[in-house]
Scaffold this motif. Structure first.
Motif, mmCIF file in Angstrom:
data_model
loop_
_atom_site.group_PDB
_atom_site.id
_atom_site.type_symbol
_atom_site.label_atom_id
_atom_site.label_comp_id
_atom_site.label_asym_id
_atom_site.label_seq_id
_atom_site.Cartn_x
_atom_site.Cartn_y
_atom_site.Cartn_z
ATOM 1 N N PHE A 66 -25.750 -95.308 -22.369
ATOM 2 C CA PHE A 66 -26.355 -94.688 -21.197
ATOM 3 C C PHE A 66 -27.438 -93.680 -21.575
ATOM 4 C CE2 PHE A 66 -22.177 -95.981 -19.651
ATOM 5 C CZ PHE A 66 -22.534 -96.662 -18.503
ATOM 6 N N LEU A 67 -27.644 -93.466 -22.861
ATOM 7 C CA LEU A 67 -28.557 -92.414 -23.263
ATOM 8 C C LEU A 67 -29.824 -92.994 -23.896
ATOM 9 C CD1 LEU A 67 -28.684 -89.349 -23.192
ATOM 10 C CD2 LEU A 67 -27.689 -89.327 -25.470
ATOM 11 N N CYS A 68 -29.766 -93.424 -25.119
ATOM 12 C CA CYS A 68 -30.969 -93.859 -25.838
ATOM 13 C C CYS A 68 -31.467 -95.241 -25.414
ATOM 14 C CB CYS A 68 -30.705 -93.872 -27.336
ATOM 15 S SG CYS A 68 -30.205 -92.281 -27.994
ATOM 16 N N TYR A 69 -30.545 -96.180 -25.216
ATOM 17 C CA TYR A 69 -30.923 -97.556 -24.918
ATOM 18 C C TYR A 69 -30.143 -98.072 -23.709
ATOM 19 C CZ TYR A 69 -32.676 -97.051 -29.648
ATOM 20 O OH TYR A 69 -33.324 -96.600 -30.768
ATOM 21 N N PRO A 70 -30.444 -97.589 -22.511
ATOM 22 C CA PRO A 70 -29.653 -97.973 -21.337
ATOM 23 C C PRO A 70 -29.764 -99.445 -20.962
ATOM 24 C CG PRO A 70 -31.556 -96.663 -20.697
ATOM 25 C CD PRO A 70 -31.501 -96.642 -22.192
ATOM 26 N N ASN A 71 -30.792 -100.129 -21.432
ATOM 27 C CA ASN A 71 -30.949 -101.550 -21.115
ATOM 28 C C ASN A 71 -30.383 -102.465 -22.202
ATOM 29 O OD1 ASN A 71 -32.258 -101.014 -18.664
ATOM 30 N ND2 ASN A 71 -34.192 -100.713 -19.739
ATOM 31 N N ALA A 72 -29.808 -101.874 -23.225
ATOM 32 C CA ALA A 72 -29.274 -102.654 -24.333
ATOM 33 C C ALA A 72 -27.797 -102.954 -24.121
ATOM 34 C CB ALA A 72 -29.455 -101.884 -25.642
ATOM 35 N N ASP A 73 -27.338 -104.041 -24.721
ATOM 36 C CA ASP A 73 -25.911 -104.336 -24.769
ATOM 37 C C ASP A 73 -25.302 -103.467 -25.858
ATOM 38 O OD1 ASP A 73 -26.268 -106.344 -22.881
ATOM 39 O OD2 ASP A 73 -26.419 -107.927 -24.391
ATOM 40 N N ALA A 74 -24.017 -103.219 -25.763
ATOM 41 C CA ALA A 74 -23.350 -102.427 -26.792
ATOM 42 C C ALA A 74 -21.932 -102.936 -26.992
ATOM 43 C CB ALA A 74 -23.338 -100.953 -26.404
ATOM 44 N N LEU A 75 -21.476 -102.814 -28.218
ATOM 45 C CA LEU A 75 -20.094 -103.122 -28.580
ATOM 46 C C LEU A 75 -19.527 -101.900 -29.278
ATOM 47 C CD1 LEU A 75 -20.486 -106.708 -30.116
ATOM 48 C CD2 LEU A 75 -19.612 -106.118 -27.850
ATOM 49 N N SER A 76 -18.340 -101.499 -28.877
ATOM 50 C CA SER A 76 -17.669 -100.398 -29.560
ATOM 51 C C SER A 76 -16.454 -100.961 -30.286
ATOM 52 C CB SER A 76 -17.276 -99.292 -28.580
ATOM 53 O OG SER A 76 -16.405 -99.768 -27.594
ATOM 54 N N PHE A 77 -16.216 -100.408 -31.453
ATOM 55 C CA PHE A 77 -15.123 -100.864 -32.304
ATOM 56 C C PHE A 77 -14.144 -99.713 -32.473
ATOM 57 C CE2 PHE A 77 -18.867 -103.346 -33.208
ATOM 58 C CZ PHE A 77 -18.374 -104.638 -33.108
ATOM 59 N N HIS A 78 -12.873 -100.020 -32.244
ATOM 60 C CA HIS A 78 -11.829 -99.002 -32.158
ATOM 61 C C HIS A 78 -10.707 -99.273 -33.150
ATOM 62 C CE1 HIS A 78 -13.330 -97.471 -28.216
ATOM 63 N NE2 HIS A 78 -13.879 -98.666 -28.227
ATOM 64 N N CYS A 79 -10.018 -98.188 -33.522
ATOM 65 C CA CYS A 79 -8.830 -98.297 -34.357
ATOM 66 C C CYS A 79 -7.758 -99.028 -33.560
ATOM 67 C CB CYS A 79 -8.349 -96.904 -34.742
ATOM 68 S SG CYS A 79 -6.803 -96.909 -35.657
ATOM 69 N N PRO A 80 -7.154 -100.078 -34.104
ATOM 70 C CA PRO A 80 -6.145 -100.823 -33.355
ATOM 71 C C PRO A 80 -4.878 -100.025 -33.057
ATOM 72 C CG PRO A 80 -6.409 -101.752 -35.554
ATOM 73 C CD PRO A 80 -7.423 -100.661 -35.404
ATOM 74 N N ASN A 81 -4.600 -98.991 -33.832
ATOM 75 C CA ASN A 81 -3.378 -98.212 -33.638
ATOM 76 C C ASN A 81 -3.542 -97.073 -32.642
ATOM 77 O OD1 ASN A 81 -2.164 -99.819 -35.622
ATOM 78 N ND2 ASN A 81 -2.827 -98.448 -37.239
ATOM 79 N N THR A 82 -4.715 -96.456 -32.635
ATOM 80 C CA THR A 82 -4.918 -95.264 -31.808
ATOM 81 C C THR A 82 -5.941 -95.453 -30.690
ATOM 82 O OG1 THR A 82 -6.691 -94.418 -33.217
ATOM 83 C CG2 THR A 82 -4.412 -93.786 -33.783
ATOM 84 N N ASP A 83 -6.682 -96.533 -30.712
ATOM 85 C CA ASP A 83 -7.775 -96.817 -29.780
ATOM 86 C C ASP A 83 -8.938 -95.826 -29.942
ATOM 87 O OD1 ASP A 83 -8.833 -98.602 -27.889
ATOM 88 O OD2 ASP A 83 -8.442 -97.181 -26.272
ATOM 89 N N GLU A 84 -8.935 -95.072 -31.021
ATOM 90 C CA GLU A 84 -10.023 -94.135 -31.314
ATOM 91 C C GLU A 84 -11.299 -94.909 -31.626
ATOM 92 O OE1 GLU A 84 -11.198 -90.797 -34.688
ATOM 93 O OE2 GLU A 84 -9.384 -91.987 -34.925
ATOM 94 N N LEU A 85 -12.426 -94.457 -31.063
ATOM 95 C CA LEU A 85 -13.719 -95.058 -31.346
ATOM 96 C C LEU A 85 -14.060 -94.825 -32.818
ATOM 97 C CD1 LEU A 85 -16.368 -96.427 -30.411
ATOM 98 C CD2 LEU A 85 -17.223 -94.128 -29.913
ATOM 99 N N VAL A 86 -14.402 -95.915 -33.515
ATOM 100 C CA VAL A 86 -14.733 -95.828 -34.931
ATOM 101 C C VAL A 86 -16.235 -95.981 -35.138
ATOM 102 C CG1 VAL A 86 -14.370 -96.898 -37.199
ATOM 103 C CG2 VAL A 86 -12.464 -96.695 -35.595
ATOM 104 N N ILE A 87 -16.826 -96.973 -34.478
ATOM 105 C CA ILE A 87 -18.255 -97.234 -34.623
ATOM 106 C C ILE A 87 -18.729 -98.004 -33.392
ATOM 107 C CG2 ILE A 87 -18.003 -99.412 -35.887
ATOM 108 C CD1 ILE A 87 -20.329 -98.397 -37.709
ATOM 109 N N LYS A 88 -19.983 -97.811 -33.047
ATOM 110 C CA LYS A 88 -20.557 -98.483 -31.873
ATOM 111 C C LYS A 88 -21.942 -98.984 -32.238
ATOM 112 C CE LYS A 88 -21.754 -97.304 -27.091
ATOM 113 N NZ LYS A 88 -21.666 -96.206 -26.117
ATOM 114 N N TYR A 89 -22.256 -100.193 -31.805
ATOM 115 C CA TYR A 89 -23.558 -100.792 -32.057
ATOM 116 C C TYR A 89 -24.221 -101.190 -30.750
ATOM 117 C CZ TYR A 89 -24.186 -101.168 -37.063
ATOM 118 O OH TYR A 89 -24.439 -100.878 -38.373
ATOM 119 N N VAL A 90 -25.545 -101.031 -30.699
ATOM 120 C CA VAL A 90 -26.332 -101.488 -29.558
ATOM 121 C C VAL A 90 -27.199 -102.663 -30.006
ATOM 122 C CG1 VAL A 90 -26.357 -99.291 -28.325
ATOM 123 C CG2 VAL A 90 -28.169 -99.787 -29.959
#
Length: 123
Positions: A66-90
């Motif tokens: 919603f900030l730098c690239y609002p028209n881009a697709d994004a995928l977020s990758f999370h820790c399977p145990n805690t659901d904590e965000l680990v890394i996100k790509y646009v």
């Protein structure tokens, strides 16, 4: 290669923490001003860092920027145990060069998300 195929390759790479999926990238395309091999080197380093940190797989969720690239697709990758965000790509298709090479945005999003609805801000 289209944007969906590119996203699938990146999704497979990070959910399995296996950069061999990146061999499927189009060698005649550019990824955020990098060729295929430069992108592979960058992501290979990230995968190694994630494994060193103790991750052996990640969960993938569809996301948005919603900030730098609002028209881009994004995928977020999370820790399977805690659901904590680990890394996100646009991802974004930026068109073609005059020579016919495809241009894509493939960038890590380093903004820290805030809880939904907090101050009405996405980050």
């Amino acid at each position: 290669m289209n944007i969906q195929q590119l996203e699938f390759i990146i999704r497979s790479t990070f959910t399995n923490l296996d950069y061999s999926f990146l061999d499927q990238l189009d060698k005649d395309s550019y990824y955020s001003d990098q060729d295929k091999y430069e992108l592979i080197n960058r992501i290979e380093f990230q995968i190694h860092s994630l494994k060193t940190a103790g991750y052996n797989k990640l969960l993938c969720k569809q996301s948005r920027c919603f900030l730098c690239y609002p028209n881009a697709d994004a995928l977020s990758f999370h820790c399977p145990n805690t659901d904590e965000l680990v890394i996100k790509y646009v991802f974004q298709n930026l068109g073609k060069t005059e020579e016919g090479e495809f241009l894509y945005r493939v960038e890590e999003c380093k903004n820290n998300p805030i809880k939904e609805g907090a101050n009405g801000l996405p980050f």
